[in-house]
Design a protein around this motif. Structure first.
Motif, mmCIF file in Angstrom:
data_model
loop_
_atom_site.group_PDB
_atom_site.id
_atom_site.type_symbol
_atom_site.label_atom_id
_atom_site.label_comp_id
_atom_site.label_asym_id
_atom_site.label_seq_id
_atom_site.Cartn_x
_atom_site.Cartn_y
_atom_site.Cartn_z
ATOM 1 N N GLN A 1 0.827 -1.205 0.000
ATOM 2 C CA GLN A 1 0.000 0.000 0.000
ATOM 3 C C GLN A 1 0.868 1.264 0.000
ATOM 4 O O GLN A 1 0.617 2.203 -0.759
ATOM 5 C CB GLN A 1 -0.896 -0.010 1.237
ATOM 6 N N LYS A 2 1.905 1.282 0.809
ATOM 7 C CA LYS A 2 2.767 2.462 0.926
ATOM 8 C C LYS A 2 3.502 2.755 -0.378
ATOM 9 O O LYS A 2 3.573 3.914 -0.834
ATOM 10 C CB LYS A 2 3.770 2.254 2.064
ATOM 11 N N ILE A 3 4.043 1.716 -1.013
ATOM 12 C CA ILE A 3 4.811 1.917 -2.241
ATOM 13 C C ILE A 3 3.874 2.260 -3.402
ATOM 14 O O ILE A 3 4.210 3.085 -4.268
ATOM 15 C CB ILE A 3 5.668 0.680 -2.557
ATOM 16 N N ILE A 4 2.703 1.643 -3.436
ATOM 17 C CA ILE A 4 1.734 1.986 -4.480
ATOM 18 C C ILE A 4 1.354 3.459 -4.380
ATOM 19 O O ILE A 4 1.245 4.163 -5.396
ATOM 20 C CB ILE A 4 0.487 1.081 -4.362
ATOM 21 N N LYS A 5 1.154 3.934 -3.179
ATOM 22 C CA LYS A 5 0.837 5.363 -2.993
ATOM 23 C C LYS A 5 1.967 6.236 -3.515
ATOM 24 O O LYS A 5 1.727 7.259 -4.175
ATOM 25 C CB LYS A 5 0.587 5.654 -1.510
ATOM 26 N N GLU A 6 3.197 5.849 -3.244
ATOM 27 C CA GLU A 6 4.351 6.614 -3.740
ATOM 28 C C GLU A 6 4.360 6.664 -5.266
ATOM 29 O O GLU A 6 4.592 7.733 -5.866
ATOM 30 C CB GLU A 6 5.645 5.984 -3.234
ATOM 31 N N VAL A 7 4.094 5.533 -5.902
ATOM 32 C CA VAL A 7 4.097 5.483 -7.366
ATOM 33 C C VAL A 7 3.015 6.372 -7.951
ATOM 34 O O VAL A 7 3.253 7.159 -8.870
ATOM 35 C CB VAL A 7 3.922 4.035 -7.861
ATOM 36 N N PHE A 8 1.775 6.268 -7.416
ATOM 37 C CA PHE A 8 0.646 6.973 -8.010
ATOM 38 C C PHE A 8 0.562 8.442 -7.609
ATOM 39 O O PHE A 8 -0.297 9.173 -8.105
ATOM 40 C CB PHE A 8 -0.657 6.263 -7.649
ATOM 41 N N ASP B 1 3.689 9.309 -10.680
ATOM 42 C CA ASP B 1 2.621 8.894 -11.595
ATOM 43 C C ASP B 1 2.930 9.235 -13.046
ATOM 44 O O ASP B 1 2.712 8.421 -13.948
ATOM 45 C CB ASP B 1 1.292 9.526 -11.176
ATOM 46 N N ILE B 2 3.452 10.430 -13.295
ATOM 47 C CA ILE B 2 3.708 10.841 -14.683
ATOM 48 C C ILE B 2 4.847 10.029 -15.301
ATOM 49 O O ILE B 2 4.867 9.795 -16.517
ATOM 50 C CB ILE B 2 4.003 12.353 -14.765
ATOM 51 N N LYS B 3 5.786 9.563 -14.496
ATOM 52 C CA LYS B 3 6.882 8.747 -15.015
ATOM 53 C C LYS B 3 6.397 7.370 -15.461
ATOM 54 O O LYS B 3 7.067 6.706 -16.247
ATOM 55 C CB LYS B 3 7.969 8.575 -13.948
ATOM 56 N N PHE B 4 5.251 6.956 -14.951
ATOM 57 C CA PHE B 4 4.684 5.662 -15.309
ATOM 58 C C PHE B 4 3.335 5.832 -16.007
ATOM 59 O O PHE B 4 2.435 5.009 -15.868
ATOM 60 C CB PHE B 4 4.520 4.786 -14.056
ATOM 61 N N GLY B 5 3.214 6.899 -16.791
ATOM 62 C CA GLY B 5 1.948 7.196 -17.453
ATOM 63 C C GLY B 5 1.732 6.452 -18.755
ATOM 64 O O GLY B 5 0.626 6.495 -19.307
ATOM 65 N N SER B 6 2.756 5.771 -19.272
ATOM 66 C CA SER B 6 2.624 5.079 -20.551
ATOM 67 C C SER B 6 2.523 3.571 -20.363
ATOM 68 O O SER B 6 2.621 3.054 -19.247
ATOM 69 C CB SER B 6 3.805 5.421 -21.468
ATOM 70 N N ARG B 7 2.336 2.889 -21.476
ATOM 71 C CA ARG B 7 2.186 1.432 -21.463
ATOM 72 C C ARG B 7 3.409 0.763 -22.070
ATOM 73 O O ARG B 7 4.037 1.308 -22.988
ATOM 74 C CB ARG B 7 0.957 1.024 -22.289
ATOM 75 N N PRO B 8 3.735 -0.442 -21.598
ATOM 76 C CA PRO B 8 4.761 -1.237 -22.269
ATOM 77 C C PRO B 8 4.171 -1.856 -23.523
ATOM 78 O O PRO B 8 2.983 -1.659 -23.840
ATOM 79 C CB PRO B 8 5.092 -2.309 -21.226
ATOM 80 N N TYR B 9 4.974 -2.632 -24.236
ATOM 81 C CA TYR B 9 4.433 -3.351 -25.389
ATOM 82 C C TYR B 9 3.353 -4.312 -24.922
ATOM 83 O O TYR B 9 3.523 -5.060 -23.952
ATOM 84 C CB TYR B 9 5.524 -4.143 -26.118
ATOM 85 N N PHE C 1 -9.901 -0.252 -9.270
ATOM 86 C CA PHE C 1 -9.927 0.432 -10.559
ATOM 87 C C PHE C 1 -8.678 1.277 -10.799
ATOM 88 O O PHE C 1 -8.640 2.091 -11.714
ATOM 89 C CB PHE C 1 -11.180 1.318 -10.657
ATOM 90 N N GLY C 2 -7.663 1.067 -9.974
ATOM 91 C CA GLY C 2 -6.428 1.807 -10.155
ATOM 92 C C GLY C 2 -6.462 3.174 -9.519
ATOM 93 O O GLY C 2 -7.350 3.511 -8.716
ATOM 94 N N SER C 3 -5.484 3.995 -9.904
ATOM 95 C CA SER C 3 -5.358 5.333 -9.345
ATOM 96 C C SER C 3 -4.526 6.169 -10.317
ATOM 97 O O SER C 3 -3.913 5.644 -11.245
ATOM 98 C CB SER C 3 -4.681 5.282 -7.968
ATOM 99 N N GLY C 4 -4.521 7.462 -10.112
ATOM 100 C CA GLY C 4 -3.689 8.339 -10.932
ATOM 101 C C GLY C 4 -4.255 8.594 -12.309
ATOM 102 O O GLY C 4 -5.441 8.383 -12.579
ATOM 103 N N ARG C 5 -3.386 9.020 -13.213
ATOM 104 C CA ARG C 5 -3.804 9.416 -14.554
ATOM 105 C C ARG C 5 -4.479 8.286 -15.334
ATOM 106 O O ARG C 5 -5.387 8.534 -16.112
ATOM 107 C CB ARG C 5 -2.586 9.913 -15.358
ATOM 108 N N LYS D 1 -12.216 4.970 -5.167
ATOM 109 C CA LYS D 1 -12.099 6.019 -6.180
ATOM 110 C C LYS D 1 -10.663 6.449 -6.436
ATOM 111 O O LYS D 1 -10.410 7.457 -7.084
ATOM 112 C CB LYS D 1 -12.963 7.214 -5.775
ATOM 113 N N GLY D 2 -9.709 5.700 -5.896
ATOM 114 C CA GLY D 2 -8.317 5.933 -6.255
ATOM 115 C C GLY D 2 -7.493 6.689 -5.247
ATOM 116 O O GLY D 2 -6.291 6.886 -5.455
ATOM 117 N N GLN D 3 -8.094 7.106 -4.120
ATOM 118 C CA GLN D 3 -7.350 7.867 -3.127
ATOM 119 C C GLN D 3 -7.056 7.058 -1.867
ATOM 120 O O GLN D 3 -6.260 7.492 -1.033
ATOM 121 C CB GLN D 3 -8.128 9.131 -2.752
#
Length: 498
Positions: A79-86, A90-98, A425-429, A416-418
């Motif tokens: 939970q703690k690390i997921i919060k840090e990521v999102f 969040d913007i650094k992980f805004g794209s998708r891999p192949y 349903f995820g969080s962030g962008r 709702k993502g917070q």
């Protein structure tokens, strides 16, 4: 000369080079040693991936570095690390891999879910948020949901009159597909007396694509771009895509020839993207992804709720008592009743905690190097978020394997993502934008089925609650149940639009 041994030798050398290059990064997250070419795939065998990854995280920590085949991957289960990521990253992980979905089925990453972070994605997200997923738009679709609910209840009554069990998964899937097709393009494909054969085939295609979204057997997702030609399933991808293209092409052509008083979302997309080849490609990609997500998540969540409450009679009784008190025994559940059904909301939260639509959130990719929980995550690394592991974390939830909706009584936790302990349903962008529409549909369907019928297992059977993973987490054995009307018969016709 045999080419395969040469290819395998070259691939092995590349694996060693890539492994060395990544291990040259100092302070990578911990993880087990992998094998040549397959990396850590062997550690995922035998169990659904979210459970295998949970086991790895319990041994190596809440952030783990793995190789999915030859592709570097970081898995987070805290939970703690997921919060840090999102939040922080969040913007650094805004794209998708192949992804096979984006490459072969979403027209080169042209759909909202698969497209890379950038202007096109932002414009598409804004279009959907303003025209499809607003509270006003969702309310405007209420009459469609009411009609489809009436059709679903009619099918249940037909099963009752024939003393046959209700095929819950099939019923929910048709209900969800018809809802989405009517919202998106003003067309209903599955009726009582006839079924559009093309739509039936397309619905099967959607299931095939869901299975391919996160599937260890998809070689293309496990190797660098220059080795994807080794994927023996490419002919299958092309075959599925050809059938998909035929159906979507037909939808657009028919839509152009039909006159409507009010614009639907397909009309809006055609105007927005342009009535040309490129614009229609964007439209087809978004139609595919919305039909797939709107059908699968709605039907799957609804089936899990029904299965869980039937396996927990105490919960079923409390739900029914609330429905009788709030709605009464002389009418069906209306959408205006839903906010008053507090216990139904607890049941929904608990179901989404135990069986979220995506046990692993849709994968993301690091577009630049990031430092997470003190570890280095190199650019180009795939990020997998194991929300199911957090939902099952005994440090976060008391008795997490127990289905106990009352755990949410008096709690402000929502999905709702917070609140990062509950992220179905995820969080962030990149959080799922269709969540409000999907939840409204699930609540209306399940509330009415529980209110309008007594439910029991097929005589002589007690179905298991065992899960199976095929891109999403499903009941291993599709739910069948016997339904008996519990309201006056004249009530069941009141759902029809007069």
């Amino acid at each position: 000369m045999e080419i395969l041994p040469v290819v395998l030798f070259v691939a092995f050398i590349l694996f060693l080079v890539l492994s060395w290059s990544y291990r040259s990064f100092k302070n990578l997250p911990p993880g087990p040693w992998g094998l040549p070419l397959i990396g850590h795939l062997h550690l995922l065998a035998g169990k659904p991936p979210h459970r295998s990854l949970q086991s790895i995280s319990r041994k190596y920590g809440p952030i783990v570095f793995l190789k999915m085949g030859m592709m570097p991957t970081v898995v987070i289960s805290s939970q703690k690390i997921i919060k840090e990521v999102f939040t922080t990253h969040d913007i650094k992980f805004g794209s998708r891999p192949y992804m096979v979905l984006g490459d072969h089925f979403s027209y080169n990453y042209s759909g909202l879910g698969t497209s890379p972070y950038g202007k096109y994605w932002k414009d598409t997200r804004k279009l959907c948020s303003m025209e499809l997923f607003t509270a006003k738009s969702i309310d405007s679709f209420a009459w469609m949901r009411k009609e489809e609910l009436s059709h679903a209840l009619g099918e249940i009554l037909k099963s009752f009159s024939n003393s046959k069990p209700v095929e819950i998964r099939s019923l929910f899937s048709i209900f969800a597909f018809n809802n989405m097709s009517r919202i998106l393009m003003s067309k209903r494909y599955f009726g009582e007396d006839e079924v559009d054969s093309d739509a039936l085939e397309f619905k099967e295609i959607l299931l095939s694509i869901v299975d391919l979204v996160i599937n260890p057997s998809c070689i293309s997702t496990l190797v660098p771009w220059y080795l994807r030609w080794l994927d023996w399933q490419i002919p299958r991808y092309k075959q599925i895509h050809a059938k998909q293209e035929k159906f979507l092409r037909k939808i657009i052509d028919e839509h152009k020839e039909t006159t409507r008083e009010c614009k639907d979302f397909l009309d809006i997309m055609l105007e927005f993207y342009g009535n040309n080849a490129q614009g229609e490609t964007h439209v087809k990609a978004n139609l595919l992804e919305m039909l797939m997500a709107g059908t699968d998540a709605t039907a799957t969540t609804s089936e899990w709720i029904m299965a869980l409450v039937m396996h927990n009679p105490r919960v079923l009784i409390k739900l029914r008592e609330e429905l009788d008190r709030v709605v009464g025994s002389d009418q069906m559940v209306q959408e205006s009743d839903l906010p008053k059904l507090d216990y139904l909301q607890l049941v929904l939260k608990e179901t989404l905690r135990m069986y979220p639509p995506g046990t692993l959130l849709f994968p993301r990719m690091a577009t630049q190097e990031a430092t997470i929980a003190g570890y280095t995550v190199p650019k180009g690394t795939t990020l997998l978020v194991n929300v199911w592991a957090v939902h099952m974390d005994s440090a976060v939830w008391e008795n997490p394997t127990q289905f106990y909706p009352e755990r949410f009584l008096g709690s402000s936790i929502d999905f709702k993502g917070q609140n990062f302990e509950l992220l179905p349903f995820g969080s962030g962008r990149r959080m799922c934008p269709g969540m409000p529409l999907g939840l409204r549909t699930v609540e209306l369907l399940v509330a009415n089925l529980i209110h309008c019928f007594d439910w029991s297992f097929v005589p002589g059977t007690i179905p298991s609650i065992e899960e199976v993973y095929n891109g999403s987490c499903y009941l291993k054995t599709p739910l069948q149940a016997m339904a008996t009307p519990r309201l006056p018969m004249e009530v069941y016709g009141s759902a029809e639009i007069k």
